[in-house]
Design a protein around this motif. Structure first.
Motif, PDB file in Angstrom:
ATOM      1  N   LEU A   1       0.835  -1.208   0.000  1.00 49.80           N
ATOM      2  CA  LEU A   1       0.000   0.000   0.000  1.00 49.80           C
ATOM      3  C   LEU A   1       0.867   1.254   0.000  1.00 49.80           C
ATOM      4  O   LEU A   1       0.592   2.203  -0.745  1.00 49.80           O
ATOM      5  CB  LEU A   1      -0.926   0.006   1.214  1.00 49.80           C
ATOM      6  CG  LEU A   1      -1.830   1.216   1.354  1.00 49.80           C
ATOM      7  CD1 LEU A   1      -2.834   1.259   0.211  1.00 49.80           C
ATOM      8  CD2 LEU A   1      -2.541   1.196   2.690  1.00 49.80           C
ATOM      9  N   LEU A   2       1.922   1.248   0.806  1.00 47.79           N
ATOM     10  CA  LEU A   2       2.824   2.399   0.812  1.00 47.79           C
ATOM     11  C   LEU A   2       3.513   2.578  -0.535  1.00 47.79           C
ATOM     12  O   LEU A   2       3.680   3.699  -1.016  1.00 47.79           O
ATOM     13  CB  LEU A   2       3.876   2.248   1.911  1.00 47.79           C
ATOM     14  CG  LEU A   2       3.423   2.586   3.319  1.00 47.79           C
ATOM     15  CD1 LEU A   2       4.485   2.191   4.318  1.00 47.79           C
ATOM     16  CD2 LEU A   2       3.093   4.065   3.438  1.00 47.79           C
ATOM     17  N   TRP A   3       3.922   1.478  -1.146  1.00 47.86           N
ATOM     18  CA  TRP A   3       4.569   1.562  -2.459  1.00 47.86           C
ATOM     19  C   TRP A   3       3.591   2.099  -3.495  1.00 47.86           C
ATOM     20  O   TRP A   3       3.937   2.915  -4.346  1.00 47.86           O
ATOM     21  CB  TRP A   3       5.091   0.198  -2.879  1.00 47.86           C
ATOM     22  CG  TRP A   3       5.722   0.236  -4.222  1.00 47.86           C
ATOM     23  CD1 TRP A   3       5.173  -0.157  -5.402  1.00 47.86           C
ATOM     24  CD2 TRP A   3       7.013   0.744  -4.545  1.00 47.86           C
ATOM     25  NE1 TRP A   3       6.047   0.073  -6.436  1.00 47.86           N
ATOM     26  CE2 TRP A   3       7.182   0.607  -5.939  1.00 47.86           C
ATOM     27  CE3 TRP A   3       8.040   1.286  -3.786  1.00 47.86           C
ATOM     28  CZ2 TRP A   3       8.350   1.001  -6.574  1.00 47.86           C
ATOM     29  CZ3 TRP A   3       9.193   1.673  -4.421  1.00 47.86           C
ATOM     30  CH2 TRP A   3       9.333   1.530  -5.809  1.00 47.86           C
ATOM     31  N   TRP A   4       2.333   1.673  -3.435  1.00 45.88           N
ATOM     32  CA  TRP A   4       1.327   2.121  -4.398  1.00 45.88           C
ATOM     33  C   TRP A   4       1.036   3.609  -4.236  1.00 45.88           C
ATOM     34  O   TRP A   4       0.896   4.333  -5.209  1.00 45.88           O
ATOM     35  CB  TRP A   4       0.051   1.304  -4.208  1.00 45.88           C
ATOM     36  CG  TRP A   4      -1.057   1.701  -5.110  1.00 45.88           C
ATOM     37  CD1 TRP A   4      -1.098   1.628  -6.462  1.00 45.88           C
ATOM     38  CD2 TRP A   4      -2.309   2.260  -4.710  1.00 45.88           C
ATOM     39  NE1 TRP A   4      -2.298   2.090  -6.923  1.00 45.88           N
ATOM     40  CE2 TRP A   4      -3.063   2.481  -5.880  1.00 45.88           C
ATOM     41  CE3 TRP A   4      -2.864   2.577  -3.465  1.00 45.88           C
ATOM     42  CZ2 TRP A   4      -4.344   3.012  -5.830  1.00 45.88           C
ATOM     43  CZ3 TRP A   4      -4.140   3.096  -3.438  1.00 45.88           C
ATOM     44  CH2 TRP A   4      -4.862   3.310  -4.615  1.00 45.88           C
ATOM     45  N   ARG A   5       0.995   4.082  -2.986  1.00 44.95           N
ATOM     46  CA  ARG A   5       0.668   5.486  -2.747  1.00 44.95           C
ATOM     47  C   ARG A   5       1.860   6.405  -2.902  1.00 44.95           C
ATOM     48  O   ARG A   5       1.732   7.513  -3.401  1.00 44.95           O
ATOM     49  CB  ARG A   5       0.102   5.646  -1.329  1.00 44.95           C
ATOM     50  CG  ARG A   5      -1.210   4.934  -1.194  1.00 44.95           C
ATOM     51  CD  ARG A   5      -2.207   5.641  -0.411  1.00 44.95           C
ATOM     52  NE  ARG A   5      -2.072   7.076  -0.456  1.00 44.95           N
ATOM     53  CZ  ARG A   5      -2.723   7.884   0.327  1.00 44.95           C
ATOM     54  NH1 ARG A   5      -3.520   7.409   1.218  1.00 44.95           N
ATOM     55  NH2 ARG A   5      -2.572   9.169   0.229  1.00 44.95           N
TER      56      ARG A   5
END
Length: 58
Positions: free
Chosen positions: A36-40
């Motif tokens: 999720l952090l990588w996507w955001r």
């Protein structure tokens, strides 16, 4: 005559299924949080965030 090999001590408790599920769930949630952090955040996560974390450690 040969006797059966008892590799596990009788006093130790076997690993419970609940403990294994909790460890697996924790690892899975950490993986999902990282995704999720990588996507955001994308590249900023590993440039600014990682450098700031390393500087804070030292």
């Amino acid at each position: 005559m040969t006797q059966p090999d008892h590799t596990q001590d009788e006093t130790t408790a076997p690993i419970s299924r609940t403990g294994i599920l909790l460890l697996g769930g924790g690892a899975g949630s950490l993986l999902l949080t990282g995704l999720l952090l990588w996507w955001r955040e994308g590249d900023r996560l590993f440039t600014d965030g990682l450098i700031a974390a390393l500087v804070a450690c030292f």
